[in-house]
Every structure is written in structure tokens, then in C-alpha cells.
Design an enzyme around this catalytic site. Structure first.
Site, PDB file in Angstrom:
ATOM      1  N   LYS A  78      -1.879   2.904   3.329  1.00  0.00           N
ATOM      2  CA  LYS A  78      -0.793   3.455   2.512  1.00  0.00           C
ATOM      3  C   LYS A  78      -1.213   4.806   1.934  1.00  0.00           C
ATOM      4  O   LYS A  78      -2.379   4.991   1.574  1.00  0.00           O
ATOM      5  CB  LYS A  78      -0.460   2.446   1.396  1.00  0.00           C
ATOM      6  CG  LYS A  78       0.804   2.764   0.611  1.00  0.00           C
ATOM      7  CD  LYS A  78       1.119   1.638  -0.372  1.00  0.00           C
ATOM      8  CE  LYS A  78       2.339   1.919  -1.222  1.00  0.00           C
ATOM      9  NZ  LYS A  78       2.673   0.799  -2.144  1.00  0.00           N
ATOM     10  N   SER A 153       7.403  -0.887  -1.940  1.00  0.00           N
ATOM     11  CA  SER A 153       7.178   0.497  -1.577  1.00  0.00           C
ATOM     12  C   SER A 153       6.247   0.670  -0.375  1.00  0.00           C
ATOM     13  O   SER A 153       6.201   1.738   0.210  1.00  0.00           O
ATOM     14  CB  SER A 153       6.582   1.260  -2.766  1.00  0.00           C
ATOM     15  OG  SER A 153       5.297   0.728  -3.099  1.00  0.00           O
ATOM     16  N   SER A 177       5.373  -4.674  -4.060  1.00  0.00           N
ATOM     17  CA  SER A 177       5.378  -3.706  -2.964  1.00  0.00           C
ATOM     18  C   SER A 177       4.611  -4.091  -1.714  1.00  0.00           C
ATOM     19  O   SER A 177       4.710  -3.396  -0.703  1.00  0.00           O
ATOM     20  CB  SER A 177       4.868  -2.360  -3.460  1.00  0.00           C
ATOM     21  OG  SER A 177       5.898  -1.711  -4.148  1.00  0.00           O
TER      22      SER A 177
HETATM   23  N1  GLN Z   1       9.827  -2.312  -6.439  1.00  0.00           N
HETATM   24  C1  GLN Z   1       9.013  -2.311  -7.614  1.00  0.00           C
HETATM   25  C2  GLN Z   1       9.167  -1.002  -8.326  1.00  0.00           C
HETATM   26  O1  GLN Z   1       9.884  -0.183  -7.858  1.00  0.00           O
HETATM   27  C3  GLN Z   1       7.585  -2.586  -7.265  1.00  0.00           C
HETATM   28  C4  GLN Z   1       6.860  -1.419  -6.758  1.00  0.00           C
HETATM   29  C5  GLN Z   1       5.430  -1.688  -6.430  1.00  0.00           C
HETATM   30  O2  GLN Z   1       4.997  -2.847  -6.359  1.00  0.00           O
HETATM   31  N2  GLN Z   1       4.662  -0.632  -6.242  1.00  0.00           N
HETATM   32  O3  GLN Z   1       8.571  -0.776  -9.328  1.00  0.00           O
END
Ligand code: GLN
Length: 470
Positions: A78, A153, A177
Site C-alpha cells: 500500500k 482504503s 481498510s
Molecule cells: N473507511 C474508514 C475511514 O474512512 C476506515 C479507513 C481505514 O481503515 N484506513 O476512515
């Protein structure tokens, strides 16, 4: 070799048996990336030359009889995890040309094993989002239905593995994410116990919530990648001194009251069927009362932006990346941040600054922290009588690109089940449970198991029962 069926376990066996070389394996992935990624856009950058060099080194390790579990295994990383000398942008314009000056601890560990790094994957900007549409470099498509999102994400990492453009990938999970994209792409995704994997070299989003973890095709592969990256790190003050995970049992708690509304009926059906399969394979199902879980999402969307607003203060146009000239230092700050950050990042910084501001911090931030302790206590109480808590990973299957992009609240609701584990600091895994049909396509749906602190082995054991009975 058939990449679609390949696992880390099988590749390890074949590499050590010299059925093919690490270079052959890397080349097979690079070819598939060249063929498919034009459409999917899982990668922001592919490192073909260095990947081949790393593969050759891995072949030498194997020839010397020094192979480790990940020697010669091609993985994707990532874009918020630092690799020395490489651009790491967190899919943001503000770090478009930022090159890492050191390796994240997880990378140091993977390099020591002779893993092969194929490239860096697309993500929601600074890991904020649930669809990978918040990338400054355009969205990633779900390889199983290219009209849909891969989740986020870590959507690029998930899409890379699902499209056989990497054998495994690293993601980061602040509120879901890793697990939610795993759910939407039919993969296993593990959010590790807070402190089990070093955050050194991971760009921080919410420091009390963030963990790096694996996205893989199988539970066993997740276990292998997790073992490779876990362990104490003096460079991370929140890293656990000793980490030991042991499987306990198969009593599964189901917080029924929390699962009554807000779930797509087909997803609920897959969840209930998976529970039944687990019961048939020897698990005991127990109803658990966790009265504070409904507050997890609002608590997360106060605590997370608060931490985001302080963590992202470092992108000031002076220390890292983009710098837009201005007459005063203040003007450099504002111009750089206005030009460099996308809308979701700006929204979170504004919310975070607001909930921390004097006059409001008692009403919002402090209150949220108190309720966070109640959520932790709910889990602690549940784990007195069960070994894991089950709930869906996400309330629905992969949605259409554009469907939720202009509605932040609809997007935040994707995280309703996943943020609970991050708030409590406990491990959680998403395992493919079944599929639902949308527009004639079968879309995967993840089943989430949340374990007690250091309960990864329990999650792997129960997760394997789901895998075996699918
Ligand atoms: N979807 C969640 C957010 O937007 C989690 C994001 C993540 O785990 N990095 O904060």
C-alpha cells in the site's frame, strides 16, 4: 503455473522444489499486471526492474538452501508504507514526489526474508475512505465486476491480489481498510492486534487505531505474512514487548441486537448461513449483549478525525512534499494544503479541529473517548464467555463506482461493523463467507470474526472452518 489458484503455501513448495524460479514467478505476475492493470488500476507504480533483481537474489537464497517463508514471494505494498528510495504518496497530491528516506519496519522484515516487491498500490487519500475513489490518482476497479469499487482504503492492494497481480499484499486498517476491501474482493484480510505489528514507517492516520496487516487468498497465507511482519520494535512506542497468540476455543458470540438493522438482507442471509456452517463444524453460538456497539461509528468519526487533524499538521509545505510559494509562512501553509489535500481529507481535518477546539472538546472528543472505553468494556465482557465475536464485515456487497462518492454519510456507514475492533484494539479477520448476486454477477461477502487481544490464532482456527466448509 496457474496464478488464479496459486497461494503462498503452494508457491513456497514449488520454489523450494525448483519447479520454477522466483524470477519465473515474478515475471508471470509482471506479465499479468501489464495485461490487466490498465483496466483495474490497482497499482500507482510497478517496479518491474527491481522486482526482477529481488527475484534473482531470492533464487540465490533458495539455491543456498536459505529460503524463508516469503523468499521469492511477489507482494504488493500500500502506498502509505515507506520503502527507502521509493515514492510513497498515500495517493495524495501533497506527497506526489515524496521519496521515503528509510524502510518501514515491516519492509525491513520482508526484505530480510527475500520477498519481492512488485509495486505500490492505490488507496483512498491518506487511507480515508471505503472505496478507493478518494485517490488523487483516480479510482481502482473491482476485478470481479469492473463497474464496482474494490472497497477501501486498501482497494489497490485488494484488487491486485484478487486479479492475480500479486500473490499477497500489505494494507493498513484504521477502521476497516483491510477487512472491507477483502470482503468486496473475496479475500482474507486481517486487522492485527494493536501493537502486534510495528507502525514505524506507516504514514499515520489515526495513531490509536492504525495497524498494518495482510490481504491474501487464504487464512494460511495470512498467517504466514502476519508472522513475518509481527514482533516488537523499539522504534514504535506502542509496539508490544512480547506478543503471543494461542487458539482458545470455538465459542462464537453473536451481538444479535446490533445486527437487527442496517444490513442488506442478502448479506444477512450469507452471515446466518455461515454461522450455521460453523455450528455444524463444532462451534458453539452464544448470544452476547454488547449495548455500546451502536455508538462505535459516531465515536470513530470523532476520534479518527481528531487524530487525523493532528497527524496531518505535518504536511505544511516545508517538511515534506508539495510546497506552494507564498509571501508569508502562513500563506505557504494554506496554499500548499489547499492545493495538496483532496475534499475528504479536508473534511476530516475540519471535523477533527472542531472536535478538539476549546469549548467543544468536552462535548465531543472527551465524550467520544469515554464511550470508546465502554465499547472496549463490551468486548472485554463478551470475551469472558466467548472466544470470538461474529458480525458481517460490511453491511452490503461492493457498490457501484460513483454510488456513494458524493454522500459522505452513506460512505461512513460502510464502516459500521469494522470500526468496532479498531476502537477496542483487538484483532479481526474478514473471511469470504459466500456470495450475493447483483446484475447477474456473484459478488463476495465477508464474514468477520473479532477476537480478544492477541487472539489471532483463534481467528485463524475458526476462519479455517469457514474456508473448509465453503
Ligand atoms: N473507511 C474508514 C475511514 O474512512 C476506515 C479507513 C481505514 O481503515 N484506513 O476512515
Amino acid at each position: 503455473m496457474d496464478l488464479s489458484k496459486l497461494t503462498i503455501v503452494e508457491a513456497r513448495r514449488a520454489l523450494d522444489a525448483k519447479e520454477y524460479s522466483a524470477l519465473d514467478l515474478t515475471n508471470a505476475y509482471l506479465e499479468n499486471i501489464a495485461e490487466r492493470d490498465g483496466e483495474i488500476h490497482a497499482y500507482l507504480e510497478v517496479w518491474a526492474d527491481s522486482a526482477r533483481e529481488e527475484a534473482k537474489k531470492a533464487d540465490e537464497m533458495i539455491a543456498r538452501g536459505e529460503s524463508k517463508p516469503l523468499t521469492g514471494i511477489p507482494i504488493a505494498v500500500k502506498d502509505n508504507i515507506l520503502i527507502k528510495g521509493r515514492i510513497a504518496s498515500s495517493s495524495s497530491k501533497i506527497l506526489e514526489n515524496y521519496r521515503a528516506s528509510y524502510d518501514a519496519t515491516v519492509i525491513t522484515k520482508l526484505k530480510a526474508q527475500g520477498a519481492v516487491f512488485l509495486g505500490r498500490t492505490n488507496m483512498d487519500e491518506f487511507a480515508m475512505g471505503s472505496s478507493t475513489e478518494n485517490s488523487a490518482y483516480g479510482p481502482t476497479k473491482n476485478p470481479l465486476d469492473t463497474s464496482r469499487v474494490p472497497g477501501g482504503s486498501s482497494g489497490g492492494s485488494a484488487a491486485a491480489v484478487a486479479a492475480n497481480m500479486a500473490l499477497a499484499a500489505l494494507g493498513s486498517d484504521t477502521g476497516g481498510s483491510i477487512r472491507q476491501p477483502a470482503s468486496h474482493c473475496g479475500l482474507v484480510g486481517l486487522k492485527t492486534t494493536y501493537g502486534s505489528v510495528s507502525r514505524f514507517g506507516l504514514m499515520p492516520m489515526g495513531s490509536s487505531l492504525d495497524q498494518i496487516g495482510p490481504l491474501t487468498k487464504t487464512i494460511e497465507d495470512a498467517r504466514i505474512l502476519f508472522s513475518a511482519i509481527a514482533g516488537h520494535d523499539p522504534n514504535d512506542s506502542t509496539s508490544l514487548k512480547a506478543f503471543e497468540s494461542k487458539a482458545t476455543g470455538k465459542r462464537i458470540g453473536v451481538p444479535r441486537a446490533f445486527l437487527e438493522k442496517g444490513i442488506d438482507p442478502d448479506v444477512k442471509k450469507v452471515f446466518d448461513e455461515t454461522l450455521e456452517r460453523l455450528a455444524k463444524s463444532g462451534a458453539t453460538l452464544v448470544d452476547v449483549d454488547m449495548p455500546n456497539l451502536p455508538y462505535a461509528l459516531p465515536v470513530y468519526y470523532i476520534v479518527c478525525p481528531a487524530e487525523v487533524s493532528t497527524n496531518l499538521a505535518r504536511y505544511d509545505g516545508i517538511r515534506y512534499g508539495l510546497s506552494v510559494p507564498g509571501a508569508t509562512v502562513q500563506e505557504v501553509y494554506t496554499k500548499t494544503r489547499a492545493a495538496g489535500f483532496g475534499p475528504e481529507v479536508r473534511r476530516r481535518i475540519l471535523i477533527g479541529t472542531f472536535v478538539l477546539s476549546s469549548g467543544y472538546s468536552d462535548a465531543y472528543y472527551r465524550k467520544a473517548r469515554s464511550v470508546r472505553s465502554l465499547i472496549r468494556a463490551d468486548f472485554a465482557r463478551a470475551f469472558e464467555s466467548v472466544d470470538a465475536v461474529a458480525m458481517p464485515t460490511a453491511p452490503g456487497p461492493a457498490f457501484k463506482i460513483g454510488e456513494k462518492a458524493s454522500d459522505p454519510l452513506a460512505m461512513y456507514l460502510e464502516d459500521i461493523f469494522s470500526v468496532t475492533a479498531n476502537l477496542a484494539g483487538v484483532p479481526a479477520i474478514s473471511v469470504p463467507g459466500g456470495t450475493v448476486t447483483r446484475d447477474g454477477t456473484n459478488l463476495p461477502v465477508g464474514f468477520q470474526l473479532i477476537g480478544p487481544w492477541q487472539g489471532e490464532e483463534t481467528l485463524f482456527t475458526i476462519g479455517s472452518d469457514i474456508e473448509r466448509t465453503r
